[in-house]
Design an enzyme around this catalytic site. Structure first.
Site, PDB file in Angstrom:
ATOM      1  N   ARG A  69      43.356 -93.565  19.411  1.00  0.00           N
ATOM      2  CA  ARG A  69      43.392 -92.363  18.575  1.00  0.00           C
ATOM      3  C   ARG A  69      43.209 -92.760  17.119  1.00  0.00           C
ATOM      4  O   ARG A  69      43.248 -93.942  16.759  1.00  0.00           O
ATOM      5  CB  ARG A  69      44.742 -91.666  18.739  1.00  0.00           C
ATOM      6  CG  ARG A  69      45.895 -92.606  18.449  1.00  0.00           C
ATOM      7  CD  ARG A  69      47.187 -91.956  18.093  1.00  0.00           C
ATOM      8  NE  ARG A  69      48.225 -92.965  17.961  1.00  0.00           N
ATOM      9  CZ  ARG A  69      48.402 -93.748  16.906  1.00  0.00           C
ATOM     10  NH1 ARG A  69      47.563 -93.661  15.878  1.00  0.00           N
ATOM     11  NH2 ARG A  69      49.380 -94.626  16.876  1.00  0.00           N
ATOM     12  N   GLY A  70      43.052 -91.744  16.262  1.00  0.00           N
ATOM     13  CA  GLY A  70      43.027 -92.025  14.841  1.00  0.00           C
ATOM     14  C   GLY A  70      44.416 -92.396  14.338  1.00  0.00           C
ATOM     15  O   GLY A  70      45.421 -92.172  15.008  1.00  0.00           O
ATOM     16  N   ALA A 149      54.397 -86.993  13.330  1.00  0.00           N
ATOM     17  CA  ALA A 149      53.140 -87.728  13.195  1.00  0.00           C
ATOM     18  C   ALA A 149      52.050 -87.047  14.017  1.00  0.00           C
ATOM     19  O   ALA A 149      52.335 -86.354  14.995  1.00  0.00           O
ATOM     20  CB  ALA A 149      53.324 -89.175  13.661  1.00  0.00           C
ATOM     21  N   GLY A 151      48.105 -87.877  15.684  1.00  0.00           N
ATOM     22  CA  GLY A 151      47.011 -88.801  15.973  1.00  0.00           C
ATOM     23  C   GLY A 151      46.148 -88.200  17.062  1.00  0.00           C
ATOM     24  O   GLY A 151      46.656 -87.907  18.145  1.00  0.00           O
ATOM     25  N   GLY A 162      47.733 -86.287  20.279  1.00  0.00           N
ATOM     26  CA  GLY A 162      48.340 -85.077  19.725  1.00  0.00           C
ATOM     27  C   GLY A 162      49.381 -85.346  18.671  1.00  0.00           C
ATOM     28  O   GLY A 162      49.081 -85.958  17.643  1.00  0.00           O
ATOM     29  N   CYS A 180      52.622 -95.467  10.153  1.00  0.00           N
ATOM     30  CA  CYS A 180      51.402 -94.853   9.593  1.00  0.00           C
ATOM     31  C   CYS A 180      50.932 -95.543   8.321  1.00  0.00           C
ATOM     32  O   CYS A 180      50.204 -94.951   7.525  1.00  0.00           O
ATOM     33  CB  CYS A 180      51.613 -93.359   9.365  1.00  0.00           C
ATOM     34  SG  CYS A 180      52.077 -92.469  10.853  1.00  0.00           S
TER      35      CYS A 180
END
Length: 225
Positions: A69-70, A149, A151, A162, A180
């Site tokens: 994920r990002g 958070a 992502g 999510g 992060c």
């Protein structure tokens, strides 16, 4: 139609990721409905595509997974609500920034049910809460902590991964990473803020506001009775 599912117990990361990827493929193929999964993981760290090796400060503490994920490093564990969101952005507008903003808005609306003011920050994905009870930073910036958070990843415009919201996790577990990639601010939870909120309370708030945020013109939201 959106199918909502609560996964029981502590869901293993690798098998949950595999199941999520299979569901995303089925959504794209038109053989499954969009889905939102509510779950908790055992203690672990995940590395997003922008994770920096130096931000994993205690690599032996918990298992570490490459998430795809990002984002950067994130902790997941008991007491934290993880919500995997598998939606078809072909039907909801192919706009990644808008989708991330919708996830943030969803979290903020749910937190407001408990009189928590969640806020977005320019250049920092996630949701933050001001901490006027704590001293300001050396440069005079007000103290604030991250409570949620985000992502996400898209595959053929179907979303997966999510959000995660801290209800009552062991906050010391975040000490093995730079969450992060942000060193100057801390991490908090609903219980840490003095609110006796349960996972069921948070789930109810998220379900209440889902349709407001993610409504699609060609869809009527189906919520379990």
């Amino acid at each position: 139609m959106v199918e909502f599912t609560h996964l029981p117990g502590l869901a293993g990361y690798a098998e949950t990721l595999a199941a999520m990827e299979a569901r995303v493929a089925a959504i794209h193929d038109g053989t499954a409905d969009e889905a939102v999964w509510f779950l908790e993981h055992p203690p672990l760290y995940t590395a997003g595509t922008s994770a920096k090796p130096q931000d994993l400060t205690d690599p032996e503490r918990f298992p570490v997974f490459a998430a795809g994920r990002g984002g950067q490093y994130t902790y997941h564990g008991p007491g934290q609500r993880v919500v995997y969101v598998m939606l078809d952005l072909n039907r909801r507008g192919r706009d990644v920034r808008r989708f991330v903003a919708e996830l943030e808005a969803w979290i903020i609306a749910a937190l407001a049910e408990f009189n928590v003011r969640g806020e977005m920050r320019e250049g920092r994905v996630g949701v933050w809460v001001a901490r006027p009870d704590r001293p300001a930073l050396p440069d005079g910036t007000p103290a604030e902590d991250k409570i949620a958070a985000i992502g996400v990843k898209l595959r053929r415009w179907i979303s997966f991964h999510g959000i995660s919201i801290n209800v009552e996790p062991d906050l010391s577990h975040f000490g093995g990473i730079v969450p992060c990639g942000i060193r100057e601010h801390g991490v908090t939870s609903l219980v840490d803020l003095g609110l006796p909120v349960t996972m069921a309370d948070l789930d109810a708030a998220l379900m209440k506001h889902f349709g407001e945020v993610f409504a699609a013109e060609d869809q009527k939201l189906s919520l379990p009775g």
